[in-house]
Scaffold this motif. Structure first.
Motif, PDB file in Angstrom:
ATOM      1  N   GLY A  12       0.770  -1.235   0.000  1.00 33.21           N
ATOM      2  CA  GLY A  12       0.000   0.000   0.000  1.00 33.21           C
ATOM      3  C   GLY A  12       0.800   1.283   0.000  1.00 33.21           C
ATOM      4  O   GLY A  12       0.221   2.362   0.015  1.00 33.21           O
ATOM      5  N   ALA A  13       2.117   1.211  -0.004  1.00 36.63           N
ATOM      6  CA  ALA A  13       2.921   2.426  -0.054  1.00 36.63           C
ATOM      7  C   ALA A  13       2.713   3.123  -1.394  1.00 36.63           C
ATOM      8  O   ALA A  13       2.501   2.483  -2.416  1.00 36.63           O
ATOM      9  CB  ALA A  13       4.395   2.098   0.145  1.00 36.63           C
ATOM     10  N   ARG A  14       2.765   4.450  -1.367  1.00 39.07           N
ATOM     11  CA  ARG A  14       2.569   5.223  -2.587  1.00 39.07           C
ATOM     12  C   ARG A  14       3.715   6.197  -2.769  1.00 39.07           C
ATOM     13  O   ARG A  14       4.231   6.759  -1.817  1.00 39.07           O
ATOM     14  CB  ARG A  14       1.249   5.979  -2.526  1.00 39.07           C
ATOM     15  CG  ARG A  14       0.053   5.052  -2.630  1.00 39.07           C
ATOM     16  CD  ARG A  14      -1.224   5.796  -2.554  1.00 39.07           C
ATOM     17  NE  ARG A  14      -1.378   6.241  -1.162  1.00 39.07           N
ATOM     18  CZ  ARG A  14      -2.300   7.063  -0.738  1.00 39.07           C
ATOM     19  NH1 ARG A  14      -3.150   7.570  -1.562  1.00 39.07           N
ATOM     20  NH2 ARG A  14      -2.385   7.398   0.532  1.00 39.07           N
ATOM     21  N   GLY A  15       4.087   6.397  -4.010  1.00 38.95           N
ATOM     22  CA  GLY A  15       5.152   7.326  -4.347  1.00 38.95           C
ATOM     23  C   GLY A  15       5.543   7.160  -5.805  1.00 38.95           C
ATOM     24  O   GLY A  15       4.963   6.361  -6.532  1.00 38.95           O
ATOM     25  N   VAL A 129      -0.417   1.758   4.444  1.00 42.19           N
ATOM     26  CA  VAL A 129       0.279   0.535   4.854  1.00 42.19           C
ATOM     27  C   VAL A 129      -0.142   0.195   6.277  1.00 42.19           C
ATOM     28  O   VAL A 129      -0.230   1.074   7.143  1.00 42.19           O
ATOM     29  CB  VAL A 129       1.812   0.731   4.784  1.00 42.19           C
ATOM     30  CG1 VAL A 129       2.545  -0.507   5.251  1.00 42.19           C
ATOM     31  CG2 VAL A 129       2.227   1.108   3.371  1.00 42.19           C
ATOM     32  N   ASP A 130      -0.416  -1.090   6.546  1.00 42.99           N
ATOM     33  CA  ASP A 130      -0.767  -1.526   7.900  1.00 42.99           C
ATOM     34  C   ASP A 130       0.359  -1.165   8.864  1.00 42.99           C
ATOM     35  O   ASP A 130       1.543  -1.251   8.526  1.00 42.99           O
ATOM     36  CB  ASP A 130      -1.007  -3.045   7.939  1.00 42.99           C
ATOM     37  CG  ASP A 130      -2.237  -3.444   7.145  1.00 42.99           C
ATOM     38  OD1 ASP A 130      -3.141  -2.602   7.006  1.00 42.99           O
ATOM     39  OD2 ASP A 130      -2.275  -4.594   6.661  1.00 42.99           O
ATOM     40  N   ARG A 131       0.012  -0.813  10.100  1.00 43.13           N
ATOM     41  CA  ARG A 131       0.976  -0.370  11.108  1.00 43.13           C
ATOM     42  C   ARG A 131       2.193  -1.299  11.266  1.00 43.13           C
ATOM     43  O   ARG A 131       3.306  -0.824  11.293  1.00 43.13           O
ATOM     44  CB  ARG A 131       0.296  -0.210  12.466  1.00 43.13           C
ATOM     45  CG  ARG A 131      -0.431   1.061  12.598  1.00 43.13           C
ATOM     46  CD  ARG A 131       0.515   2.137  13.060  1.00 43.13           C
ATOM     47  NE  ARG A 131      -0.258   3.352  13.198  1.00 43.13           N
ATOM     48  CZ  ARG A 131       0.197   4.537  12.942  1.00 43.13           C
ATOM     49  NH1 ARG A 131       1.431   4.705  12.596  1.00 43.13           N
ATOM     50  NH2 ARG A 131      -0.568   5.578  13.058  1.00 43.13           N
ATOM     51  N   PRO A 132       2.025  -2.596  11.382  1.00 43.20           N
ATOM     52  CA  PRO A 132       3.211  -3.431  11.600  1.00 43.20           C
ATOM     53  C   PRO A 132       4.190  -3.419  10.423  1.00 43.20           C
ATOM     54  O   PRO A 132       5.365  -3.706  10.601  1.00 43.20           O
ATOM     55  CB  PRO A 132       2.651  -4.841  11.795  1.00 43.20           C
ATOM     56  CG  PRO A 132       1.198  -4.705  11.960  1.00 43.20           C
ATOM     57  CD  PRO A 132       0.796  -3.362  11.466  1.00 43.20           C
ATOM     58  N   ARG A 133       3.710  -3.061   9.240  1.00 42.83           N
ATOM     59  CA  ARG A 133       4.570  -3.060   8.051  1.00 42.83           C
ATOM     60  C   ARG A 133       5.180  -1.700   7.758  1.00 42.83           C
ATOM     61  O   ARG A 133       6.029  -1.587   6.878  1.00 42.83           O
ATOM     62  CB  ARG A 133       3.794  -3.532   6.833  1.00 42.83           C
ATOM     63  CG  ARG A 133       3.319  -4.959   6.960  1.00 42.83           C
ATOM     64  CD  ARG A 133       2.676  -5.402   5.675  1.00 42.83           C
ATOM     65  NE  ARG A 133       1.948  -6.633   5.809  1.00 42.83           N
ATOM     66  CZ  ARG A 133       2.474  -7.833   5.734  1.00 42.83           C
ATOM     67  NH1 ARG A 133       3.753  -7.968   5.523  1.00 42.83           N
ATOM     68  NH2 ARG A 133       1.719  -8.898   5.862  1.00 42.83           N
ATOM     69  N   GLN A 134       4.749  -0.661   8.446  1.00 45.68           N
ATOM     70  CA  GLN A 134       5.308   0.672   8.214  1.00 45.68           C
ATOM     71  C   GLN A 134       6.730   0.760   8.736  1.00 45.68           C
ATOM     72  O   GLN A 134       7.074   0.150   9.737  1.00 45.68           O
ATOM     73  CB  GLN A 134       4.454   1.740   8.889  1.00 45.68           C
ATOM     74  CG  GLN A 134       3.141   1.983   8.192  1.00 45.68           C
ATOM     75  CD  GLN A 134       2.367   3.129   8.808  1.00 45.68           C
ATOM     76  OE1 GLN A 134       2.871   3.852   9.669  1.00 45.68           O
ATOM     77  NE2 GLN A 134       1.141   3.308   8.366  1.00 45.68           N
TER      78      GLN A 134
END
Length: 191
Positions: A12-15, A129-134
């Motif tokens: 889910g990261a964007r850039g 992005v889900d918290r644990p994956r940030q």
């Protein structure tokens, strides 16, 4: 040393790629005509830029604008309008010639006689992005002293060469965690 991202955005990261953001910033510094080519004023501005001297006409022909002088005159006088295909050719030729014309000035501006230019890296957007994956990725700056390869690749509109030059000449200077800045939300120059 980190490797390049293979599955960017999987969680889910964007850039955007850093070299694409840098190209946008260089385009902004080049000062292209803002009025769209579909408007009469924008078309005339581009045509005047491409036809004002013999040197400009030759550069426009090299860039792909291969119409007769009679057709150019008719477009300038408003007797005829270019087709959509010719509008695209005019835009491409204009951007190519403009990049070539401002490259030397831009290179001198960015290199600043060896002092360089500060580049700001705005990290990618992890809000989806889900918290644990940030991952904690902060705002970073680096002073770039040699812009030659980056500007040369930008002038020729070679995205692969621009990517290579951007990573090897700029991003690697961020240190061992440079892979975190391969994708960004924005790049800023203090130029």
């Amino acid at each position: 040393m980190p490797e390049r991202n293979i599955e960017f955005g999987k969680y889910g990261a964007r850039g955007i790629k850093g070299h694409e953001a840098a190209a946008r910033q260089l385009d902004a510094l080049a000062g292209f005509v803002v009025t769209p080519i579909t408007a009469r004023r924008g078309l005339l501005a581009r045509l005047h830029y491409l036809t004002r001297t013999d040197h400009a006409r030759a550069a426009a022909r090299e860039a792909g604008l291969t119409v007769t002088d009679r057709t150019l005159r008719a477009w300038l006088e408003g007797g005829r309008s270019p087709s959509a295909r010719n509008l695209a050719r005019i835009e491409t030729a204009y951007r190519t010639v403009r990049r070539h014309n401002v490259a030397r000035y831009l290179l001198a501006r960015l290199n600043r006689e060896g002092r360089g230019t500060r580049v700001e890296f705005h990290p990618l957007n992890q809000s989806q992005v889900d918290r644990p994956r940030q991952r904690p990725i902060g705002y970073r700056t680096v002073n770039v002293r040699h812009w030659d390869r980056v500007v040369e690749a930008w002038v020729t509109d070679d995205l692969e060469a621009l990517d290579q030059a951007w990573v090897s000449d700029v991003v690697v200077d961020l240190g061992s965690e440079w892979g975190q800045y391969e994708y960004v939300t924005n790049i800023g120059f203090a130029a």
